[in-house]
Design a protein around this motif. Structure first.
Motif, short mmCIF file in Angstrom:
data_model
loop_
_atom_site.label_atom_id
_atom_site.label_comp_id
_atom_site.label_asym_id
_atom_site.label_seq_id
_atom_site.Cartn_x
_atom_site.Cartn_y
_atom_site.Cartn_z
N ASP A 16 0.84 -1.19 0.00
CA ASP A 16 0.00 0.00 0.00
C ASP A 16 0.88 1.24 0.00
OD1 ASP A 16 -2.39 1.44 0.02
OD2 ASP A 16 -3.27 0.14 1.54
N ILE A 17 0.24 2.40 -0.16
CA ILE A 17 0.96 3.66 -0.13
C ILE A 17 0.23 4.62 0.81
CG2 ILE A 17 -0.24 4.43 -2.24
CD1 ILE A 17 2.25 6.15 -2.85
N ASN A 18 0.99 5.22 1.70
CA ASN A 18 0.48 6.22 2.65
C ASN A 18 -0.69 5.71 3.49
OD1 ASN A 18 2.36 8.19 1.92
ND2 ASN A 18 1.08 8.94 0.24
N ARG A 19 -0.52 4.50 4.02
CA ARG A 19 -1.50 3.92 4.94
C ARG A 19 -0.77 3.42 6.19
NH1 ARG A 19 -6.52 5.61 3.27
NH2 ARG A 19 -6.97 4.92 1.15
N ILE A 20 -1.51 3.37 7.30
CA ILE A 20 -0.96 2.79 8.52
C ILE A 20 -0.62 1.33 8.24
CG2 ILE A 20 -1.40 2.20 10.93
CD1 ILE A 20 -1.15 5.19 10.45
N GLY A 21 0.62 0.92 8.55
CA GLY A 21 1.08 -0.42 8.21
C GLY A 21 0.49 -1.51 9.09
N LYS A 22 0.35 -2.69 8.49
CA LYS A 22 -0.11 -3.88 9.20
C LYS A 22 1.00 -4.92 9.19
CE LYS A 22 -4.89 -3.06 7.69
NZ LYS A 22 -6.02 -3.59 6.90
N PRO A 23 0.95 -5.90 10.10
CA PRO A 23 2.00 -6.92 10.14
C PRO A 23 2.19 -7.60 8.78
CG PRO A 23 0.64 -7.09 12.10
CD PRO A 23 -0.02 -6.07 11.20
N GLY A 24 3.44 -7.70 8.35
CA GLY A 24 3.78 -8.34 7.09
C GLY A 24 3.66 -7.44 5.87
N ASN A 25 3.15 -6.22 6.03
CA ASN A 25 3.00 -5.28 4.91
C ASN A 25 4.32 -4.61 4.54
OD1 ASN A 25 -0.32 -3.76 5.36
ND2 ASN A 25 0.28 -5.82 4.77
N ILE A 26 4.39 -4.21 3.27
CA ILE A 26 5.45 -3.32 2.79
C ILE A 26 4.74 -2.06 2.29
CG2 ILE A 26 7.36 -2.99 1.17
CD1 ILE A 26 7.59 -6.05 0.99
N VAL A 27 4.94 -0.95 2.98
CA VAL A 27 4.19 0.27 2.69
C VAL A 27 5.14 1.39 2.29
CG1 VAL A 27 2.53 1.97 3.57
CG2 VAL A 27 2.41 -0.41 4.35
N LEU A 28 4.78 2.09 1.23
CA LEU A 28 5.56 3.23 0.75
C LEU A 28 4.95 4.51 1.29
CD1 LEU A 28 7.88 4.20 -1.15
CD2 LEU A 28 6.14 4.40 -2.93
N TYR A 29 5.79 5.39 1.83
CA TYR A 29 5.32 6.66 2.39
C TYR A 29 5.97 7.83 1.67
CZ TYR A 29 3.66 3.76 6.24
OH TYR A 29 3.02 2.81 6.98
N THR A 30 5.12 8.78 1.29
CA THR A 30 5.62 10.04 0.74
C THR A 30 5.33 11.15 1.75
OG1 THR A 30 3.54 10.71 -0.35
CG2 THR A 30 5.00 9.21 -1.56
N HIS A 31 5.80 12.35 1.47
CA HIS A 31 5.64 13.45 2.40
C HIS A 31 4.17 13.84 2.57
CE1 HIS A 31 6.73 17.32 4.40
NE2 HIS A 31 7.70 16.55 4.86
N ASP A 32 3.30 13.38 1.65
CA ASP A 32 1.87 13.65 1.80
C ASP A 32 1.30 12.99 3.05
OD1 ASP A 32 1.19 15.17 -0.68
OD2 ASP A 32 1.94 13.34 -1.64
N PHE A 33 1.96 11.92 3.52
CA PHE A 33 1.48 11.20 4.69
C PHE A 33 1.72 11.99 5.97
CE2 PHE A 33 1.81 7.85 8.00
CZ PHE A 33 0.60 7.21 7.78
N GLY A 34 2.74 12.83 5.95
CA GLY A 34 3.10 13.60 7.14
C GLY A 34 4.60 13.66 7.31
N ARG A 35 5.02 14.01 8.51
CA ARG A 35 6.47 14.17 8.77
C ARG A 35 7.20 12.84 8.89
NH1 ARG A 35 6.26 18.16 13.81
NH2 ARG A 35 4.60 16.67 14.32
#
Length: 378
Positions: free
Chosen positions: A172-191
């Motif tokens: 996923d992208i810019n979501r709160i992560g769950k166990p086993g996830n690989i999540v990409l975060y950009t600055h839109d998510f926050g600091r």
């Protein structure tokens, strides 16, 4: 024959011709709406405008229920107007009144947008000015604008990182992560990535890995970079983390996010290929057979975008409509495809800085997670 008699005959002829034309118009108007149970003539108030945005207010009765409808028709083909998502506080999280969102967006007009979670984050795909903020759920149609053309279609977003010729699939992208996830975060998510659990985070700038951190704390997100966070349990053996400092890595999104593209995920289909497909239930709204306030986005056969609100829950003023009644209204106005936006107390329309409908939230604006804004080019 005297000049006075000639004038009387001429005026009588003109009045007769106007009456014939008006009668023909009303005949078509009533015939068009008979199947919707319209028992009284519609009252239509239109705002005269040379702009590529037309506003109408419609007072009518459907199946013995009074209805007040506000409609915007936006002609994107002129190249002089744009429709884009706008989030509360220009952030993925939080709530804000539509009037404030519209003002900050310098919007000519605006309506409440789609659905959102408890912290205001959107339920599905959002793309603003060619920048993807969240991916699609794959369950609902997405309203997209590319250049001067709008479309409603189902999108299944695939995001992966290309690293050493291999694909690293992103959950996923810019979501709160769950166990086993690989999540990409950009600055839109926050600091930072808000990951206060055991994880390994890869800090990326300019398609280069500048840091790999195994931590239980949140990792700051570079303003012009990204953070790729692997949440335990990992899918690789301990000590064999595949990404190293200095590696080249880049994000790939399928389907491709085009430059300047706008997108916002909606709720259920209401009209598809000119036919009613309104369901009885929606995952977000629940029952759609009830008569409630509604907001909808549609696209006419000629490509004109329709943003419509129907007021409701106000006996004596406007009752609201079911999804099927809403579909019939849209089809009557030439809408080919349409999908539900958030409704109920969230239903609201702004035009030139003023609320033109009558929200059911105790007569006040309900704070929203986001909006669809209409901007006219100068």
């Amino acid at each position: 024959m005297t000049d006075r008699k000639k004038s009387i005959i001429a005026v009588t002829l003109i009045v007769s011709l106007v009456a014939i034309g008006l009668g023909h118009f009303l005949f078509n108007f009533y015939a068009l709406n008979q199947k919707n149970g319209v028992e009284e003539p519609k009252t239509i108030k239109k705002e005269d405008s040379q702009l590529p945005v037309k506003y109408s207010h419609i007072s009518t009765s459907i199946n013995n229920n009074k209805q007040e409808i506000d409609m915007l028709e936006i002609n994107l083909s002129t190249g002089k107007v744009e429709i884009a998502p706008a989030l509360s506080h220009e952030s993925l999280f939080g709530f804000e009144e539509l009037s404030k969102i519209a003002s900050k967006s310098k919007a000519y007009a605006a309506v409440n947008a789609g659905f959102f979670y408890e912290y205001g984050d959107p339920s599905g795909m959002v793309v603003i000015d060619g920048r993807i903020l969240t991916k699609s759920s794959g369950n609902f149609p997405v309203f997209t604008v590319k250049g001067n053309k709008a479309e409603l279609s189902k999108i299944n977003t695939e995001i992966y990182m290309l690293h050493n010729g291999e694909k690293v699939k992103v959950s996923d992208i810019n979501r709160i992560g769950k166990p086993g996830n690989i999540v990409l975060y950009t600055h839109d998510f926050g600091r930072d990535n808000r990951a206060a659990v055991s994880n390994t985070s890869v800090v990326i700038e300019g398609n280069k890995v500048i840091k790999v951190i195994k931590t239980i704390d949140p990792t700051p997100i570079p303003e012009k970079g990204m953070v790729l966070t692997f949440y335990e349990p990992y899918s690789y053996a301990y000590g064999e983390f595949p990404i190293k400092h200095g590696d080249s890595i880049e994000m790939v999104c399928k389907p491709e996010i085009e430059q300047g593209m706008q997108a916002y995920e909606c709720g259920s289909w209401i009209v598809k290929d000119g036919k009613s497909v309104a369901p009885d239930r929606d995952d977000w709204v629940g029952l759609l057979t009830n008569r409630d306030p509604r907001t909808v986005v549609g696209i006419k056969k000629d490509g004109v975008v329709v943003l419509m609100t129907v007021d409701g829950r106000q006996p004596g003023y406007s009752i609201g409509v079911s999804a099927k009644e809403l579909a019939d209204i849209l089809i009557d106005y030439g809408v080919k495809d349409a999908a539900m936006l958030d409704g109920g107390a969230s239903t609201e329309m702004i035009l030139k800085g003023k609320i033109v409908n009558k929200p059911s939230f105790d007569g006040k604006e309900r704070p929203l997670g986001g909006a669809l804004v209409v901007r006219v080019m100068e």
